[in-house]
Design a protein around this motif. Structure first.
Motif, PDB file in Angstrom:
ATOM      1  N   LYS A  48      -1.582  79.782  78.420  1.00 46.56           N
ATOM      2  CA  LYS A  48      -1.385  78.927  77.244  1.00 46.56           C
ATOM      3  C   LYS A  48       0.100  78.690  77.000  1.00 46.56           C
ATOM      4  O   LYS A  48       0.513  77.561  76.726  1.00 46.56           O
ATOM      5  CB  LYS A  48      -2.029  79.560  76.013  1.00 46.56           C
ATOM      6  N   ALA A  49       0.918  79.731  77.114  1.00 47.52           N
ATOM      7  CA  ALA A  49       2.358  79.589  76.910  1.00 47.52           C
ATOM      8  C   ALA A  49       2.963  78.650  77.958  1.00 47.52           C
ATOM      9  O   ALA A  49       3.810  77.810  77.631  1.00 47.52           O
ATOM     10  CB  ALA A  49       3.044  80.950  76.953  1.00 47.52           C
ATOM     11  N   LEU A  52       1.896  75.056  77.035  1.00 44.40           N
ATOM     12  CA  LEU A  52       2.670  74.552  75.902  1.00 44.40           C
ATOM     13  C   LEU A  52       4.117  74.258  76.311  1.00 44.40           C
ATOM     14  O   LEU A  52       4.712  73.285  75.844  1.00 44.40           O
ATOM     15  CB  LEU A  52       2.624  75.545  74.738  1.00 44.40           C
ATOM     16  N   ASN A  53       4.672  75.073  77.206  1.00 42.72           N
ATOM     17  CA  ASN A  53       6.018  74.821  77.711  1.00 42.72           C
ATOM     18  C   ASN A  53       6.057  73.513  78.501  1.00 42.72           C
ATOM     19  O   ASN A  53       7.000  72.739  78.381  1.00 42.72           O
ATOM     20  CB  ASN A  53       6.484  76.001  78.555  1.00 42.72           C
ATOM     21  N   LEU A  55       4.332  71.000  77.872  1.00 40.11           N
ATOM     22  CA  LEU A  55       4.301  69.937  76.857  1.00 40.11           C
ATOM     23  C   LEU A  55       5.612  69.817  76.081  1.00 40.11           C
ATOM     24  O   LEU A  55       5.740  68.947  75.236  1.00 40.11           O
ATOM     25  CB  LEU A  55       3.146  70.171  75.885  1.00 40.11           C
ATOM     26  N   PHE A  57       7.290  72.657  74.494  1.00 38.65           N
ATOM     27  CA  PHE A  57       7.550  73.742  73.556  1.00 38.65           C
ATOM     28  C   PHE A  57       8.278  74.882  74.270  1.00 38.65           C
ATOM     29  O   PHE A  57       8.201  75.017  75.494  1.00 38.65           O
ATOM     30  CB  PHE A  57       6.238  74.253  72.948  1.00 38.65           C
ATOM     31  N   TYR A  82       6.918  84.288  69.446  1.00 38.78           N
ATOM     32  CA  TYR A  82       7.840  83.151  69.461  1.00 38.78           C
ATOM     33  C   TYR A  82       8.864  83.292  68.342  1.00 38.78           C
ATOM     34  O   TYR A  82       8.536  83.758  67.249  1.00 38.78           O
ATOM     35  CB  TYR A  82       7.082  81.839  69.227  1.00 38.78           C
ATOM     36  N   ASP A  98       1.086  84.480  68.294  1.00 34.00           N
ATOM     37  CA  ASP A  98      -0.105  83.777  68.745  1.00 34.00           C
ATOM     38  C   ASP A  98      -1.002  84.818  69.400  1.00 34.00           C
ATOM     39  O   ASP A  98      -0.820  85.171  70.564  1.00 34.00           O
ATOM     40  CB  ASP A  98       0.261  82.659  69.710  1.00 34.00           C
ATOM     41  N   TRP A 125      -5.403  71.234  60.994  1.00 29.94           N
ATOM     42  CA  TRP A 125      -4.422  70.677  61.921  1.00 29.94           C
ATOM     43  C   TRP A 125      -3.712  69.457  61.330  1.00 29.94           C
ATOM     44  O   TRP A 125      -2.597  69.127  61.715  1.00 29.94           O
ATOM     45  CB  TRP A 125      -5.092  70.329  63.251  1.00 29.94           C
TER      46      TRP A 125
END
Length: 129
Positions: A48-49, A52-53, A55, A57, A82, A98, A125
């Motif tokens: 997941k990390a 997200l990176n 994307l 983040f 984080y 998270d 959201w």
């Protein structure tokens, strides 16, 4: 050194509270989950990390894997840590956790899908929650 221990204990307690939120889904089958072990894995980013990176983040600065005994069944949790912006200007440092079950069993996948569905249907959201 005393301050470091105090901060570390506070962070671990917060992690445990996040894990217990997930464990509430199973309170009917086990009302007293226990932490069996945990392991720091700061250079091993969770899928997941990494996603997200990809994307855009930032990567977490730390990761822990916790194993919880759910009344005879070991359940692994992943906790990504984080850096975050503090909402209180007097507190310059903030952290976002998270915590979620690792996707290594059908039950963990079901839990994650259920919580994602609840969150999506709640409209949280839309408000950034």
């Amino acid at each position: 050194m005393t301050n470091v221990i105090t901060i570390h204990n506070a962070v671990n307690e917060r992690c445990w509270q996040e894990v217990l939120k997930w464990e509430q889904l199973h309170k009917g089958e086990c009302d007293c989950p226990k932490l069996v072990k945990f392991r720091g894995r700061p250079r091993e980013y969770s899928p997941k990390a990494r996603f997200l990176n990809f994307l855009g983040f930032k990567l977490p600065f730390d990761r822990h894997d916790w194993v919880v005994d759910r009344c005879g069944t070991d359940v692994r949790y992943i906790i990504d840590f984080y850096n975050a912006k503090s909402e209180d200007p007097r507190q310059p440092i903030a952290m976002h956790l998270d915590a979620r079950p690792a996707l290594d069993s059908a039950g963990a996948i079901a839990d994650r899908l259920y919580i994602q569905g609840v969150w999506t249907l709640s409209g949280g959201w839309l408000n950034g929650r």
